[in-house]
Design a protein around this motif. Structure first.
Motif, mmCIF file in Angstrom:
data_model
loop_
_atom_site.group_PDB
_atom_site.id
_atom_site.type_symbol
_atom_site.label_atom_id
_atom_site.label_comp_id
_atom_site.label_asym_id
_atom_site.label_seq_id
_atom_site.Cartn_x
_atom_site.Cartn_y
_atom_site.Cartn_z
ATOM 1 N N HIS A 1 0.817 -1.221 0.000
ATOM 2 C CA HIS A 1 0.000 0.000 0.000
ATOM 3 C C HIS A 1 0.856 1.279 0.000
ATOM 4 O O HIS A 1 1.953 1.286 0.544
ATOM 5 N N VAL A 2 0.299 2.327 -0.565
ATOM 6 C CA VAL A 2 0.970 3.630 -0.581
ATOM 7 C C VAL A 2 1.320 4.041 0.859
ATOM 8 O O VAL A 2 0.528 3.812 1.777
ATOM 9 N N ASN A 3 2.546 4.578 1.004
ATOM 10 C CA ASN A 3 2.990 5.092 2.310
ATOM 11 C C ASN A 3 3.273 4.042 3.369
ATOM 12 O O ASN A 3 3.481 4.402 4.530
ATOM 13 N N HIS A 4 3.262 2.773 3.009
ATOM 14 C CA HIS A 4 3.513 1.760 4.034
ATOM 15 C C HIS A 4 5.000 1.568 4.348
ATOM 16 O O HIS A 4 5.351 0.787 5.225
ATOM 17 N N GLY A 5 5.866 2.289 3.588
ATOM 18 C CA GLY A 5 7.286 2.283 3.968
ATOM 19 C C GLY A 5 8.184 1.432 3.094
ATOM 20 O O GLY A 5 9.253 1.015 3.538
ATOM 21 N N LYS A 6 7.790 1.217 1.813
ATOM 22 C CA LYS A 6 8.608 0.413 0.900
ATOM 23 C C LYS A 6 9.945 1.104 0.601
ATOM 24 O O LYS A 6 11.007 0.515 0.768
ATOM 25 N N SER A 7 9.847 2.362 0.157
ATOM 26 C CA SER A 7 11.075 3.074 -0.236
ATOM 27 C C SER A 7 11.972 3.281 0.990
ATOM 28 O O SER A 7 13.192 3.148 0.899
ATOM 29 N N THR A 8 11.354 3.583 2.126
ATOM 30 C CA THR A 8 12.128 3.802 3.352
ATOM 31 C C THR A 8 12.880 2.533 3.738
ATOM 32 O O THR A 8 14.046 2.579 4.133
ATOM 33 N N LEU A 9 12.208 1.392 3.624
ATOM 34 C CA LEU A 9 12.838 0.120 3.977
ATOM 35 C C LEU A 9 14.067 -0.143 3.101
ATOM 36 O O LEU A 9 15.144 -0.492 3.591
ATOM 37 N N LEU B 1 5.680 10.751 -2.519
ATOM 38 C CA LEU B 1 5.135 9.482 -3.017
ATOM 39 C C LEU B 1 6.035 8.932 -4.111
ATOM 40 O O LEU B 1 6.629 9.694 -4.858
ATOM 41 N N SER B 2 6.086 7.606 -4.232
ATOM 42 C CA SER B 2 6.768 7.033 -5.396
ATOM 43 C C SER B 2 5.789 7.014 -6.557
ATOM 44 O O SER B 2 4.612 6.692 -6.376
ATOM 45 N N ALA B 3 6.295 7.375 -7.770
ATOM 46 C CA ALA B 3 5.408 7.407 -8.934
ATOM 47 C C ALA B 3 5.979 6.609 -10.099
ATOM 48 O O ALA B 3 5.350 6.466 -11.127
ATOM 49 N N PRO C 1 5.775 1.705 -6.839
ATOM 50 C CA PRO C 1 4.867 2.661 -6.188
ATOM 51 C C PRO C 1 3.581 1.983 -5.709
ATOM 52 O O PRO C 1 3.066 1.088 -6.376
ATOM 53 N N GLY C 2 3.070 2.421 -4.575
ATOM 54 C CA GLY C 2 1.860 1.810 -4.029
ATOM 55 C C GLY C 2 0.589 2.578 -4.360
ATOM 56 O O GLY C 2 -0.516 2.036 -4.282
ATOM 57 N N HIS C 3 0.738 3.850 -4.740
ATOM 58 C CA HIS C 3 -0.427 4.706 -4.978
ATOM 59 C C HIS C 3 -1.246 4.135 -6.141
ATOM 60 O O HIS C 3 -0.704 3.833 -7.206
ATOM 61 N N THR D 1 6.103 -2.997 8.818
ATOM 62 C CA THR D 1 6.939 -1.809 9.054
ATOM 63 C C THR D 1 6.310 -0.931 10.138
ATOM 64 O O THR D 1 5.166 -1.155 10.548
ATOM 65 N N LYS D 2 7.056 0.059 10.554
ATOM 66 C CA LYS D 2 6.601 1.118 11.482
ATOM 67 C C LYS D 2 6.183 0.570 12.846
ATOM 68 O O LYS D 2 5.264 1.119 13.469
ATOM 69 N N ILE D 3 6.834 -0.509 13.316
ATOM 70 C CA ILE D 3 6.400 -1.070 14.601
ATOM 71 C C ILE D 3 6.738 -0.129 15.766
ATOM 72 O O ILE D 3 6.238 -0.310 16.861
ATOM 73 N N ASP D 4 7.583 0.885 15.484
ATOM 74 C CA ASP D 4 7.874 1.870 16.537
ATOM 75 C C ASP D 4 6.667 2.763 16.825
ATOM 76 O O ASP D 4 6.574 3.393 17.869
ATOM 77 N N LYS D 5 5.702 2.796 15.888
ATOM 78 C CA LYS D 5 4.601 3.760 16.015
ATOM 79 C C LYS D 5 3.468 3.291 16.918
ATOM 80 O O LYS D 5 2.652 4.101 17.348
ATOM 81 N N SER E 1 11.300 -1.727 12.121
ATOM 82 C CA SER E 1 11.144 -0.282 12.224
ATOM 83 C C SER E 1 12.369 0.364 11.620
ATOM 84 O O SER E 1 13.496 0.042 11.999
ATOM 85 N N ALA E 2 12.143 1.280 10.669
ATOM 86 C CA ALA E 2 13.267 1.986 10.056
ATOM 87 C C ALA E 2 13.841 2.994 11.054
ATOM 88 O O ALA E 2 14.988 3.416 10.931
ATOM 89 N N VAL E 3 13.030 3.370 12.056
ATOM 90 C CA VAL E 3 13.462 4.385 13.024
ATOM 91 C C VAL E 3 14.394 3.773 14.072
ATOM 92 O O VAL E 3 15.412 4.354 14.435
HETATM 93 N N1 LIG Z 1 7.761 5.805 12.322
HETATM 94 C C1 LIG Z 1 8.088 5.200 11.178
HETATM 95 N N2 LIG Z 1 7.828 5.795 10.012
HETATM 96 C C2 LIG Z 1 8.159 5.159 8.865
HETATM 97 C C3 LIG Z 1 8.770 3.868 8.867
HETATM 98 N N3 LIG Z 1 8.949 3.484 7.587
HETATM 99 C C4 LIG Z 1 8.480 4.487 6.810
HETATM 100 N N4 LIG Z 1 8.015 5.503 7.567
HETATM 101 C C5 LIG Z 1 7.433 6.777 7.090
HETATM 102 O O1 LIG Z 1 6.294 6.489 6.299
HETATM 103 C C6 LIG Z 1 6.179 7.423 5.226
HETATM 104 C C7 LIG Z 1 6.033 6.701 3.921
HETATM 105 O O2 LIG Z 1 7.233 6.011 3.623
HETATM 106 P P1 LIG Z 1 7.669 5.595 2.144
HETATM 107 O O3 LIG Z 1 8.898 4.794 2.307
HETATM 108 O O4 LIG Z 1 7.696 6.764 1.240
HETATM 109 O O5 LIG Z 1 6.431 4.669 1.758
HETATM 110 P P2 LIG Z 1 6.202 3.877 0.356
HETATM 111 O O6 LIG Z 1 5.564 2.586 0.713
HETATM 112 O O7 LIG Z 1 7.452 3.821 -0.410
HETATM 113 O O8 LIG Z 1 5.140 4.792 -0.357
HETATM 114 P P3 LIG Z 1 4.759 4.805 -1.953
HETATM 115 O O9 LIG Z 1 5.994 4.475 -2.697
HETATM 116 O O10 LIG Z 1 4.287 6.181 -2.257
HETATM 117 O O11 LIG Z 1 3.708 3.779 -2.149
HETATM 118 C C8 LIG Z 1 7.426 8.304 5.301
HETATM 119 O O12 LIG Z 1 7.080 9.492 5.947
HETATM 120 C C9 LIG Z 1 8.383 7.505 6.148
HETATM 121 O O13 LIG Z 1 9.304 8.291 6.856
HETATM 122 C C10 LIG Z 1 9.031 3.260 10.137
HETATM 123 O O14 LIG Z 1 9.528 2.121 10.255
HETATM 124 N N5 LIG Z 1 8.661 3.964 11.260
#
Ligand SMILES: Nc1nc2c(ncn2[C@@H]2O[C@H](COP(=O)(O)OP(=O)(O)OP(=O)(O)O)[C@@H](O)[C@H]2O)c(=O)[nH]1
Ligand SMILES: [Mg+2]
Length: 524
Positions: free
Chosen positions: A122-130, A160-162, A205-207, A259-263, A313-315
């Motif tokens: 899904h969009v924003n779920h943290g793919k690119s960050t991971l 967003l990734s596009a 991209p997830g969008h 992802t984001k288990i710190d949240k 968690s990327a954090v």
């Molecule tokens: N707290 C926290 N935030 C995270 C983590 N991973 C990603 N994020 C945040 O989540 C948001 C979306 O992250 P992206 O990596 O852009 O997500 P994406 O899945 O690549 O999104 P699309 O490519 O647009 O589909 C960013 O603001 C990141 O900083 C995490 O492990 N912990």
């Protein structure tokens, strides 16, 4: 699992104990190296060493220190054979240890191991960050690691990734090779040069509006593994399911990262785990949450059915150690190196001083600069002769492009404007022909009414996306959940497709998957 397979196997060797002092001396070392060479050859590139067991199969056991030393000797002998230890399993035996060590030959060309992993979810779920975080190996304290992937101005603006983005990191002698700045071309080239295992990523991209691009990322790049990302706060969504469906359509092994288990708290993480488990069971795969290294050894050779789940968690970097270890251990999937060269073109570039460059993942075979190739088909179904001038992978020049590598190939003999995504670049012996129509077995995943005469979906196979006219052959019509035999006819332009190829088709909310069973008509 029995430590020693019951059936007689020529690639298994028993070793009680090996020491550097005795076994790495000239004669002994030579002897062990040729013995391993033989085992690797009879085992099709794989050898199994049972250690702590004498050569009659009686278990003796080793202390921790003896075990480590024996492994070190095996490692050194493996290096002599251009092989490496892929997996070590330990078994307790009367307070001591015996072990099962899997040794595999490195990529046959002497080249490195290389795997391609595509992100999904899904969009924003943290793919690119991971992926960004894996590359740099540091916590993403300010939430900016996605910037290492999303480099287009409108991506940076919207966060967003596009489009598809390519990235990599690597391992050398089991150690991680991180990048200080993943956008630095020189650093990327250095990884390709130095690593003995390269992990390439295709970030998807997830969008939702970019589903077409996501499909291209998941089915057009010959990827080895799908990395499905589910954010712990949002949990499983319809896009998670959609992307999982795409990965399944092409029968790929899947890894899941929460992802984001710190949240959020433990309880919610547990709920999301449950959602994922239910989803996997529904589609016939076995979820397996990875808690420590031992779990990795259990699942690594069962990824066709088992899906490892890692909480990250990327954090805080929680889970990243395990994820690195998993990626290090992931076996390279079988590559068709002995077939003639073939690559589906994903992108083209016109680079000053170099000329026309086409990029994509090599589907089969090998290519050396200087080779004559065919490229096409064009609108009338014709192929043109071209010459490969040079080859690059992540900015590192290569002397040979092999099946499974993502490469850019500079070619001469065609204008940049004549090339389109979906064309192939192939060895002349492939004798590629453009196809007008074919027969296929399809499964309709989702269709609001009936698939009946006049239905014109888009066919997505390899890097080809092209409108087809679909005719149902063995029934009057098809509805959701039905399988059937159909004829597909390319409406505007003939394409290079092959029997046995898996594809996806869609139109609006309708989706389905299929396999080409018979080519019916060629163009021209
Ligand atoms: N707290 C926290 N935030 C995270 C983590 N991973 C990603 N994020 C945040 O989540 C948001 C979306 O992250 P992206 O990596 O852009 O997500 P994406 O899945 O690549 O999104 P699309 O490519 O647009 O589909 C960013 O603001 C990141 O900083 C995490 O492990 N912990
Ligand atoms: Mg992204």
């Amino acid at each position: 699992m029995p430590i020693v397979p019951r059936k007689e196997n020529k690639n298994i060797e028993f070793k009680e104990r090996l020491t550097a002092e005795i076994h790495l001396k000239n004669d002994k070392k030579q002897h062990l190296a040729s013995q391993m060479k033989y085992r690797l050859e009879t085992g099709d590139g794989k050898a199994i060493y049972i250690i702590g067991v004498d050569d009659k199969g009686a278990s003796k056991g080793l202390t921790d220190i003896e075990f480590e030393e024996t492994l070190n000797v095996l490692r050194a002998i493996a290096t002599e054979n251009n092989a490496e230890i892929l997996k070590v399993e330990k078994f307790a035996e009367n307070g001591k240890i015996i072990g099962r060590v899997l040794i595999v030959k490195k990529y046959e060309t002497g080249l490195k191991q290389h795997i391609i992993i595509a992100s999904a979810g899904h969009v924003n779920h943290g793919k690119s960050t991971l992926i960004g975080t894996l590359m740099v190996g540091k916590p993403d304290k300010t939430g900016k690691h996605w910037l290492y992937l999303n480099v287009l101005p409108h991506e940076i603006e919207r966060g967003l990734s596009a489009d598809l983005h390519y990235a990599l990191y690597g391992f050398k002698a089991g150690k991680i090779l991180n990048l200080k700045n993943p956008l630095d071309k020189k650093e990327r080239a250095k990884i390709v040069e130095q690593a003995d295992k390269v992990v390439s990523f295709v970030d998807v991209p997830g969008h939702e509006p970019w589903l077409r691009t996501a499909i291209r990322g998941l089915i057009g790049q010959n990827i080895d593994y799908g990395l499905l990302v589910v954010a712990a706060d949002d949990g499983v969504t319809h896009i998670t399911k959609e992307h999982l469906g795409l990965l399944l359509a092409i029968s790929l092994p899947i890894i899941i990262c929460i992802t984001k288990i710190d949240k959020i708290g433990e309880r919610r993480i547990g709920e999301v785990e449950q959602q994922i488990e239910n989803l996997l069971k529904y589609i016939g795969r076995v979820p397996f949450t990875i808690k420590d290294e031992k779990d990795l050894a259990v699942i690594i050779d069962k990824l066709d059915i088992t899906v490892p789940i890692i909480k990250t968690s990327a954090v805080t970097l929680e889970g990243y150690d395990l994820l690195n270890k998993l990626l290090h251990a992931l076996p390279q999937r079988k590559k068709e190196l002995d077939k003639p060269f073939l690559m589906f073109i994903d992108r083209t570039y016109n680079i000053t001083g170099v000329g026309t460059v086409v990029s994509g993942t090599v589907k089969q075979g090998r290519l050396k600069p200087g080779s004559e190739l065919l490229i096409g088909p064009d609108a009338s179904g014709q192929f043109k002769k071209v010459k490969a001038v040079s080859i690059e992978m992540h900015y590192q020049p290569l002397q040979e492009a092999n099946a499974g590598l993502v490469v850019g190939i500079a070619i001469k003999g065609i204008k940049h404007e004549e090339i389109e995504r979906g064309m192939v670049l192939s060895d002349i012996s492939v004798k590629p022909r453009a196809v007008k129509s074919f027969e296929a077995e399809i499964l309709v995943l989702n269709h609001p009414t009936r698939i009946a005469p006049g239905y014109e979906p888009v066919f997505h196979g390899q890097t080809v996306s092209e409108s087809v006219k679909l005719e149902v052959l063995d029934k009057e019509y098809l509805k959701s959940g039905d399988t059937g035999k159909v004829r597909m006819i390319f409406i505007y332009k003939p394409q290079f497709v092959q029997e046995g190829e898996r594809f996806i088709f869609r139109e609006g909310k309708t989706k389905g998957i299929g396999t080409i069973t018979k080519i019916l008509k060629f163009a021209g």
